[in-house]
Motif scaffolding. Structure first.
Motif, mmCIF file in Angstrom:
data_model
loop_
_atom_site.group_PDB
_atom_site.id
_atom_site.type_symbol
_atom_site.label_atom_id
_atom_site.label_comp_id
_atom_site.label_asym_id
_atom_site.label_seq_id
_atom_site.Cartn_x
_atom_site.Cartn_y
_atom_site.Cartn_z
ATOM 1 N N GLU A 5 0.836 -1.203 0.000
ATOM 2 C CA GLU A 5 0.000 0.000 0.000
ATOM 3 C C GLU A 5 0.876 1.260 0.000
ATOM 4 O O GLU A 5 0.541 2.251 -0.641
ATOM 5 C CB GLU A 5 -0.959 0.027 1.194
ATOM 6 N N GLU A 51 -8.520 4.815 10.534
ATOM 7 C CA GLU A 51 -9.337 5.408 9.482
ATOM 8 C C GLU A 51 -8.702 5.140 8.114
ATOM 9 O O GLU A 51 -7.538 4.746 8.023
ATOM 10 C CB GLU A 51 -9.474 6.930 9.712
ATOM 11 N N LYS A 52 -9.455 5.366 7.059
ATOM 12 C CA LYS A 52 -8.984 5.077 5.702
ATOM 13 C C LYS A 52 -8.120 6.227 5.174
ATOM 14 O O LYS A 52 -8.408 7.400 5.406
ATOM 15 C CB LYS A 52 -10.175 4.858 4.760
ATOM 16 N N TYR A 53 -7.088 5.859 4.415
ATOM 17 C CA TYR A 53 -6.182 6.843 3.828
ATOM 18 C C TYR A 53 -6.940 7.812 2.921
ATOM 19 O O TYR A 53 -6.695 9.026 2.944
ATOM 20 C CB TYR A 53 -5.086 6.113 3.044
ATOM 21 N N ASP A 54 -7.873 7.296 2.141
ATOM 22 C CA ASP A 54 -8.640 8.148 1.218
ATOM 23 C C ASP A 54 -9.403 9.232 1.971
ATOM 24 O O ASP A 54 -9.538 10.365 1.495
ATOM 25 C CB ASP A 54 -9.610 7.314 0.376
ATOM 26 N N ASP A 55 -9.919 8.870 3.163
ATOM 27 C CA ASP A 55 -10.656 9.856 3.971
ATOM 28 C C ASP A 55 -9.715 10.963 4.463
ATOM 29 O O ASP A 55 -10.107 12.131 4.531
ATOM 30 C CB ASP A 55 -11.330 9.168 5.169
#
Length: 479
Positions: A5, A51-55
């Motif tokens: 990732e 939490e998600k990287y995209d967020d």
């Protein structure tokens, strides 16, 4: 985040950064937010679950970018430049990945040795006297500090230590407290506030030497002050001379000041935070004449030499003067090679213990631009400043307030200070370009500094058109 990732997200981040810099001029240069804007946009506490990287990246645009002043916008003309280049960013990435804390040679030999060699490279690019080059046998050498403020403080503390020891050697009955109470440092009344702050931290008196009509300090004025202070029983021990002052990029007369300092056994430190980068160009090198009298010299490649913050380079003629003031040797920091003449432990040259592998940025930039590429970059900025100066001179509503030597133009509207103050207020409110003021000879003056790597003639023309449009509207309204 695992390696797979990281590879993917790393490539995405490079794309994000490249897109940001390519399109930064389309963003308002200054943010339109009120103090405290950010707190209501994020939770009051850190998340319990991942939490998600995209967020997070979504929140960069939602939370962070609205509050960013875009220092690398070609419409940013405030303060002085802060350097930025792709080679330096890549080197910083590598520095972060290696993640060593280079307080000693043993803690990471490459970190120490590359720094010593890079400071020699840069010292030779500046044509510094041999005394400042470490080489393999030199007594001097260079170090990377975090900022010019740190360099000033380090030099002042070293000078204080040296002065106390010298005075005690001939007056053993004097206590350190008594000596310290009489020590006086000097700097120009145009010098950066960090010099005064250094004296505050060092616990010594500081006196400001009045500058001449061109905002530089002359030898005769310093000499008069020294004679008076010595007659009053004080001990002058340090001068911070400035090459390229913050208000107007003025130059102290170091060929006059240096011999006086040498004669009086005062430490002379030269702060060329902004202007120093230009001394790699032969046409600007004469401004550094007199450096041969200095004990230490500093400038910021992170301002104008394409090396991203932080990278403030400092040279000393005699490294023992610095090391002698700061040396501490707990057992856990000792190593078998520390007495070797070929290496130094940089923890003895600075206030903090830890230090990053910052010389990688210099190595990448110097190799990918070459001396010629760096000189071209400096000259382009100077040419852009001269272009702006000519635009100002062609409009008889304005006047130039200080000699334009490098990439800074100081100008004002003729008439009362209130006119220029109002103009700057309107410029700031428009958020199209960003300038800051200074005071010169009781005048409120606007500073126009060429800052961004991507600034071109069209940006200068746009900025001037914007300034003159606001001026016309303002003057019509007043009538």
């Amino acid at each position: 985040m695992d390696t797979a990732e990281f590879r993917r997200r790393g490539k995405e981040m490079v794309d994000y950064v490249a897109d940001y810099l390519d399109n930064v001029e389309q963003r308002p240069v200054c943010p339109d937010v009120e103090p405290g804007y950010l707190r209501s946009l994020i939770p009051a506490e850190a998340p319990l679950e991942p939490e998600k990287y995209d967020d997070i990246m979504t929140d960069v645009e939602r939370v962070i970018m609205p509050g960013v002043t875009h220092w690398h916008s070609p419409y940013f003309y405030a303060y002085f430049p802060t350097a930025s280049s792709y080679p330096a960013m890549l080197a910083d990435m590598l520095c972060t990945a290696i993640g060593c804390i280079g307080f000693s040679w043993a803690a990471s030999p490459a970190c120490t040795e590359l720094e010593t060699v890079m400071l020699d490279w840069l010292g030779k690019m500046l044509n510094l006297p041999e005394d400042f080059i470490a080489g393999t046998e030199g007594q001097g050498g260079g170090v990377i500090q975090g900022t010019a403020s740190e360099s000033t403080l380090v030099s002042m503390l070293a000078a204080r230590c040296k002065a106390v020891r010298r005075i005690q050697a001939s007056n053993p009955e004097k206590s350190e407290a008594d000596i310290l109470s009489k020590l006086v440092a000097y700097t120009s009344d145009q010098a950066h506030s960090s010099v005064e702050r250094a004296a505050l931290i060092a616990g010594v008196m500081i006196k400001k030497v009045p500058a001449d009509n061109n905002y530089g300090v002359e030898g005769a004025m310093l000499k008069r002050m020294l004679e008076q202070d010595k007659a009053d029983g004080l001990s002058p021990f340090y001068l911070c001379a400035t090459l390229g002052t913050t208000p107007s990029c003025a130059f102290d007369h170091i060929t006059e000041l240096g011999p006086i300092c040498n004669e009086e056994q005062m430490w002379m430190h030269i702060d060329a935070a902004y202007a120093g980068s230009a001394f790699i160009c032969p046409e600007f090198r004469p401004l550094l004449n007199g450096v041969e009298f200095a004990d230490s010299f500093n400038f910021n490649p992170h301002k104008w030499l394409l090396v991203n913050f932080d990278c403030s380079t400092m040279w000393v003629k005699n490294r023992e003067s610095i090391i002698g003031a700061f040396k501490m040797e707990p057992l856990y920091l000792k190593h078998e090679n520390q007495e070797s003449g070929l290496i130094t432990d940089y923890r003895h040259w600075q206030i903090p213990l830890g230090r990053r592998f910052r010389s990688l940025k210099m190595w990448f930039v110097f190799r990918m631009y070459g001396l010629q590429g760096l000189q071209d970059y400096i000259r382009k900025h100077v040419d852009l400043a001269k272009e702006f100066e000519s635009l100002v001179r062609a409009d008889n509503r304005f006047e130039i307030c200080a000699k334009v030597v490098m990439g800074l133009v100081c100008f004002r509207l003729k008439g009362s200070n209130g006119l220029s103050e109002l103009l700057l207020k309107k410029i700031t409110q428009s958020r199209k370009i960003h300038l800051v003021p200074c005071q010169l000879s009781a005048h409120f003056v606007l500073r126009f500094a060429i800052c961004a790597r991507t600034t071109e003639s069209r940006h200068i023309q746009y900025a001037w058109k914007h300034i003159t449009t606001l001026t016309s509207e303002m003057l019509e309204h007043r009538h």
